[in-house]
Motif scaffolding. Structure first.
Motif, PDB file in Angstrom:
ATOM      1  N   LEU A  57     -17.319  32.875 -69.642  1.00  0.00           N
ATOM      2  CA  LEU A  57     -16.980  33.640 -70.839  1.00  0.00           C
ATOM      3  C   LEU A  57     -15.867  34.639 -70.560  1.00  0.00           C
ATOM      4  O   LEU A  57     -15.085  34.992 -71.454  1.00  0.00           O
ATOM      5  CB  LEU A  57     -18.221  34.377 -71.355  1.00  0.00           C
ATOM      6  N   PHE A  58     -15.780  35.091 -69.308  1.00  0.00           N
ATOM      7  CA  PHE A  58     -14.780  36.089 -68.943  1.00  0.00           C
ATOM      8  C   PHE A  58     -13.631  35.490 -68.133  1.00  0.00           C
ATOM      9  O   PHE A  58     -12.511  35.985 -68.183  1.00  0.00           O
ATOM     10  CB  PHE A  58     -15.442  37.213 -68.131  1.00  0.00           C
ATOM     11  N   TRP A  59     -13.941  34.440 -67.366  1.00  0.00           N
ATOM     12  CA  TRP A  59     -12.893  33.813 -66.544  1.00  0.00           C
ATOM     13  C   TRP A  59     -13.102  32.292 -66.560  1.00  0.00           C
ATOM     14  O   TRP A  59     -13.710  31.734 -65.673  1.00  0.00           O
ATOM     15  CB  TRP A  59     -12.950  34.337 -65.111  1.00  0.00           C
ATOM     16  N   VAL A 104     -26.504  28.672 -65.529  1.00  0.00           N
ATOM     17  CA  VAL A 104     -26.654  29.934 -66.265  1.00  0.00           C
ATOM     18  C   VAL A 104     -25.607  30.951 -65.817  1.00  0.00           C
ATOM     19  O   VAL A 104     -24.882  31.533 -66.640  1.00  0.00           O
ATOM     20  CB  VAL A 104     -28.073  30.505 -66.072  1.00  0.00           C
ATOM     21  N   LEU A 105     -25.503  31.174 -64.514  1.00  0.00           N
ATOM     22  CA  LEU A 105     -24.545  32.144 -63.998  1.00  0.00           C
ATOM     23  C   LEU A 105     -23.105  31.698 -64.232  1.00  0.00           C
ATOM     24  O   LEU A 105     -22.236  32.518 -64.574  1.00  0.00           O
ATOM     25  CB  LEU A 105     -24.780  32.366 -62.497  1.00  0.00           C
ATOM     26  N   GLY A 106     -22.853  30.413 -64.056  1.00  0.00           N
ATOM     27  CA  GLY A 106     -21.500  29.898 -64.276  1.00  0.00           C
ATOM     28  C   GLY A 106     -21.091  29.961 -65.733  1.00  0.00           C
ATOM     29  O   GLY A 106     -19.928  30.247 -66.055  1.00  0.00           O
ATOM     30  N   GLY A 107     -22.046  29.702 -66.627  1.00  0.00           N
ATOM     31  CA  GLY A 107     -21.742  29.784 -68.056  1.00  0.00           C
ATOM     32  C   GLY A 107     -21.370  31.191 -68.466  1.00  0.00           C
ATOM     33  O   GLY A 107     -20.417  31.411 -69.235  1.00  0.00           O
ATOM     34  N   ALA A 108     -22.111  32.164 -67.954  1.00  0.00           N
ATOM     35  CA  ALA A 108     -21.800  33.565 -68.253  1.00  0.00           C
ATOM     36  C   ALA A 108     -20.451  33.948 -67.654  1.00  0.00           C
ATOM     37  O   ALA A 108     -19.654  34.668 -68.278  1.00  0.00           O
ATOM     38  CB  ALA A 108     -22.904  34.467 -67.709  1.00  0.00           C
TER      39      ALA A 108
END
Length: 443
Positions: free
Chosen positions: A360-362, A353-357
């Motif tokens: 999106l930016f990096w 979850v955290l890695g997917g978010a």
């Protein structure tokens, strides 16, 4: 303060303490290896029979998750209902008619480190059977208990001193862990970091020897395999920065999970309510498994999917919430089991979850790489064993040593965050309660 002896039988001293210690060390390693191997074979056998997959080959290439997914939804409900009956009646009868259980940590601090043999074996078998049927708790405590109860008995028979007996009971636990997961170094480090809190020579040598012997013995029946087949993963700058930023998040989440499970276990019944709550709990898990078969078992399935990069953010978030809920509810209902593999799975799912978010930016890091780092950080914090967690995950997955940099960053941040939560959250809760009380009086 040490725990009182479970027996008044006087302790005899060995005539040759060094030879006796060497003898007990070797036998503990062999016994823990055989015990871990037999428990693992029993687990696999029950899994295959319960869910009807690869029944002609107990050790096969088909995983538990594949077998559960291939079973009909109705069969999952039926098996989980059976799990509730076994768990509820089994532990209720054990508490009612068996001798009081002695945990490994209690035994290591006791003047007589022996554990009740029959009650401990029954307790271990109940954990293996229920995890095989789909309980969300871990199976690692059972082989540790078998190794410890054997080590305590051997130490007493050989006339070892109390200090030596405590060390050997801890070594028996590490050897059981090493055997069932094929993690010889992880088992030894677990003994030294978690159970004994020392890396001195008196503990180091028997810890290393027993874990190595146990892992070698278990390989005769289980093969020389590691727990997770992870694809080739690479370390990127994005992953390293993410590890630094998100490490504290894993520590805070691990603290919340630890507090939740601690309270659930403390409130678990041991009377007639245990069978009732257990049956209800596992029947509900069975219904959930009709739609989410990944929930069943100790968490190896979801963790494996996360390491392979086969989970979407949405599915990972849903599985994470449900895994935490059913783990706590199972403990609250009175079931027993470990939290090592559930913690590993929770960390891997949260990392997706955290890695997917973050991606999106990096972009630049794979979801499997995020999962490896997150699983280690969460496990390290939730079980308060940073060194052991790093060693275990590397032995579980055999990932490249390049991952040491992001893993250590994340583990360090998680450990600091966990301790900060443990120190300051109760203070803030007390302060908030005091202020609310004062405000209430003022009104």
């Amino acid at each position: 303060m040490s725990v009182k002896s479970i027996t008044s039988e006087p302790r005899r001293r060995a005539r040759n303490p060094l030879a006796a210690l060497a003898f007990v060390t070797l036998l503990t390693g062999i016994g823990a290896g055989l015990g871990g191997m037999l428990l693992a074979l029993l687990l696999h056998g029950i899994q295959h029979l319960a869910y009807g997959y690869s029944v002609t080959h107990v050790i096969s290439s088909e995983s538990f998750l594949e077998g559960v997914t291939g079973a009909t939804p109705e069969r999952r409900v039926l098996v989980l209902t059976m799990c509730g009956l076994v768990a509820g009646l089994g532990w209720w009868l054990l508490y009612r008619f068996g001798r009081p259980l002695v945990s490994i940590r209690q035994a290591v601090k006791s003047d007589d480190p022996r554990m009740p043999v029959v009650s401990t074996i029954v307790h271990a078998l109940l954990q293996i059977v229920t995890v095989a049927l789909g309980s969300p708790l871990g199976r690692e405590v059972a082989p540790r208990e078998i190794g410890s109860v054997l080590a305590g008995w051997l130490s007493h028979r050989a006339g070892l001193s109390v200090e030596q007996s405590r060390i050997m009971v801890a070594c028996g636990a590490g050897a059981g862990l090493a055997a069932v997961y094929n993690v010889p170094l992880g088992g030894a480090v677990f003994v030294l970091e978690v159970l004994l809190g020392t890396f001195g020579w008196k503990a180091l040598v028997p810890a290393v020897v027993t874990s190595a012997v146990a892992a070698l013995v278990a390989q005769f029946g289980l093969g020389n395999e590691h727990q997770y087949l992870v694809p080739s993963l690479t370390v990127s700058t994005s992953l390293i920065v993410w590890s630094v930023v998100c490490g504290p998040i894993f520590g805070a989440a691990a603290w919340g999970f630890t507090e939740l499970t601690k309270r659930a276990r403390a409130e678990a019944p041991k009377d007639w309510r245990l069978p009732v709550l257990s049956l209800l709990n596992f029947a509900i898990i069975g219904v959930l498994a009709m739609h989410f078969p990944q929930l069943l078992g100790n968490g190896k399935g979801p963790a494996g999917l996360a390491f392979d990069g086969n989970l979407t953010m949405a599915l990972a978030a849903m599985l994470l919430v449900l895994k935490v809920v059913i783990t706590a509810s199972s403990l609250r209902a009175g079931a027993e089991g470990g939290l090592l593999t559930p913690g590993l799975a929770n960390g891997a799912l949260l990392a997706i979850v955290l890695g997917g978010a973050w991606s999106l930016f990096w972009p630049g890091a794979s979801s499997g790489a995020f999962a490896i780092v997150g699983a280690t950080a969460f496990l390290a914090a939730s079980m308060q064993m940073p060194i052991t967690a790093v060693v275990l995950v590397f032995e579980f997955t055999r990932v490249s040593h390049d991952f040491l940099i992001p893993v250590l960053f994340a583990v360090g941040g998680a450990a600091l965050s966990f301790h900060a939560c443990a120190k300051w959250v109760p203070v803030l809760q007390f302060s908030a309660g005091f202020n609310w009380g004062g405000a209430g009086k003022a009104r």
